[in-house]
Design an enzyme around this catalytic site. Structure first.
Site, mmCIF file in Angstrom:
data_model
loop_
_atom_site.group_PDB
_atom_site.id
_atom_site.type_symbol
_atom_site.label_atom_id
_atom_site.label_comp_id
_atom_site.label_asym_id
_atom_site.label_seq_id
_atom_site.Cartn_x
_atom_site.Cartn_y
_atom_site.Cartn_z
ATOM 1 N N GLY A 12 -70.575 -22.620 -50.793
ATOM 2 C CA GLY A 12 -69.576 -22.252 -51.807
ATOM 3 C C GLY A 12 -68.688 -23.435 -52.176
ATOM 4 O O GLY A 12 -68.863 -24.546 -51.659
ATOM 5 N N TYR A 146 -61.329 -7.080 -52.472
ATOM 6 C CA TYR A 146 -61.092 -8.418 -51.906
ATOM 7 C C TYR A 146 -59.849 -8.408 -51.015
ATOM 8 O O TYR A 146 -59.900 -8.825 -49.858
ATOM 9 C CB TYR A 146 -60.912 -9.403 -53.055
ATOM 10 C CG TYR A 146 -60.766 -10.855 -52.649
ATOM 11 C CD1 TYR A 146 -61.833 -11.553 -52.104
ATOM 12 C CD2 TYR A 146 -59.558 -11.529 -52.839
ATOM 13 C CE1 TYR A 146 -61.708 -12.889 -51.749
ATOM 14 C CE2 TYR A 146 -59.426 -12.869 -52.500
ATOM 15 C CZ TYR A 146 -60.495 -13.546 -51.955
ATOM 16 O OH TYR A 146 -60.373 -14.878 -51.601
#
Ligand code: UDP
Length: 318
Positions: A12, A146
């Site tokens: 990422g 999240y």
């Protein structure tokens, strides 16, 4: 002996820069990623690096990465667009994934660092946000997949520390930007850079008076390493305390890109935090850390990357 570190989410944006920094510090690194939002191109340059290994796997299932001395748990979709598309996966990696990563740290007697977030503070009623603030989070809103996953992961990390004696750290990461951000992840800096470089309107959501504080990637990663080297088990904010309105950010991008694009106002997404700025007193005092790169400098340092990404995407579309 060279320390060996596991980086989950190693392909990422944050994870890949962290791999670079760990390798530069003399660690050997095993990166794992399921490539849901991570990309092999972020770690392509490490392919021939002898101390680097990549395993494509899903950390929501138990896995074996060999013996490690450090676990840096960075796997998760992280942009609002990504985590809203991958809502259930976000909750899974922030629960099952965190538990598996903590179990690896426990089994190996390794130090564990969890990548938490300023989203733990939700739409904050305290400003700037100190680590002692408990937050204002909508547990059933669109961002909850999240926010609550990260809050649960913090609780799990503290529980492994308290009940199992795992040597844990928690970093609360504020908005971070720089090369390797995905052009289409929907976050404000890639969106504005892409739009400015293409000559399209810059889409400012709401009236643009909401604020964020942007930290350049190398400053952010320096904070992670300092925290990993400290003795602090409670959360530490790592972010740049210079606060900008989103409208101001749009104008800076226009100036730095030299673009003639216009600003267009669009609907503000639900539960979009109105303000965000870290209080970094704790990081300054405990870690001797503070960011060095201001927004204008960081945007200039990111410009070549975004230019190339826009050109590459145009070539694919043609
Ligand atoms: N935003 C915007 N235009 C865009 C993308 C984002 O005005 O094209 C706003 C968004 O509503 C938020 C801020 O910029 O207020 C930061 O959004 P981002 O998605 O980068 O991250 P967040 O801080 O909300 O997690």
């Amino acid at each position: 002996m060279r320390p060996r570190a596991l980086v989950t989410g190693g392909a990422g944006f944050l994870g890949s820069h962290l791999c670079d920094a760990l390798l530069a510090e003399g660690y050997s690194v095993v990166a794992v990623d399921n490539l849901l939002t991570g990309r092999l191109s972020n770690i392509e340059h490490l392919r021939r690096e002898g101390q680097f290994e990549f395993l494509q796997l899903d950390i929501n299932r138990t896995f074996d990465c060999g013996e490690v001395n450090y676990v840096f748990h960075f796997a998760s979709p992280a942009s609002p667009v990504d985590y809203m598309v991958h809502g259930v996966d976000t909750l899974k990696v922030g629960s099952l994934g965190t538990m598996n990563a903590l179990d690896i740290a426990r089994k190996n007697n390794a130090r564990f660092l969890f990548s938490s977030t300023s989203e733990c503070y939700g739409d904050p009623l305290e400003h700037p946000q100190r680590e002692t603030y408990w937050g204002n989070v909508n547990s059933i809103g669109p961002r909850s997949v999240y926010d609550e996953a990260k809050r649960f992961s913090e609780a799990l990390t503290m529980a492994y520390h308290r009940y199992h004696g795992v040597d844990t750290r928690i970093v609360r990461i504020f908005n971070t930007y720089g090369p390797r951000m995905q052009l289409n992840d929907g976050r404000v800096i890639p969106n504005f850079m892409k739009q400015a470089l293409r000559g399209e309107d810059l889409t400012v959501y709401g009236d643009g008076n909401q604020t964020r504080s942007f930290c350049y990637i190398t400053d952010e990663v320096d904070g992670f390493l300092r925290l990993a080297g400290s003795d602090e088990h409670f959360p530490v904010n790592i972010g740049n305390p210079s606060e900008f309105t989103i409208l101001d950010c749009a104008h800076r991008v226009l100036e730095i890109t030299g673009s003639k694009s216009q600003v267009r106002f669009e609907k503000l997404p639900q539960d979009d935090p109105k303000q965000r700025r870290p209080d970094i007193t704790k990081a300054r005092t405990l870690l001797g850390w503070e960011p060095k790169i201001d927004l204008d400098a960081g945007l200039r340092m990111s410009l070549d990357y975004f230019r190339e990404a826009v050109t590459a995407e145009a070539a694919i579309r043609a």
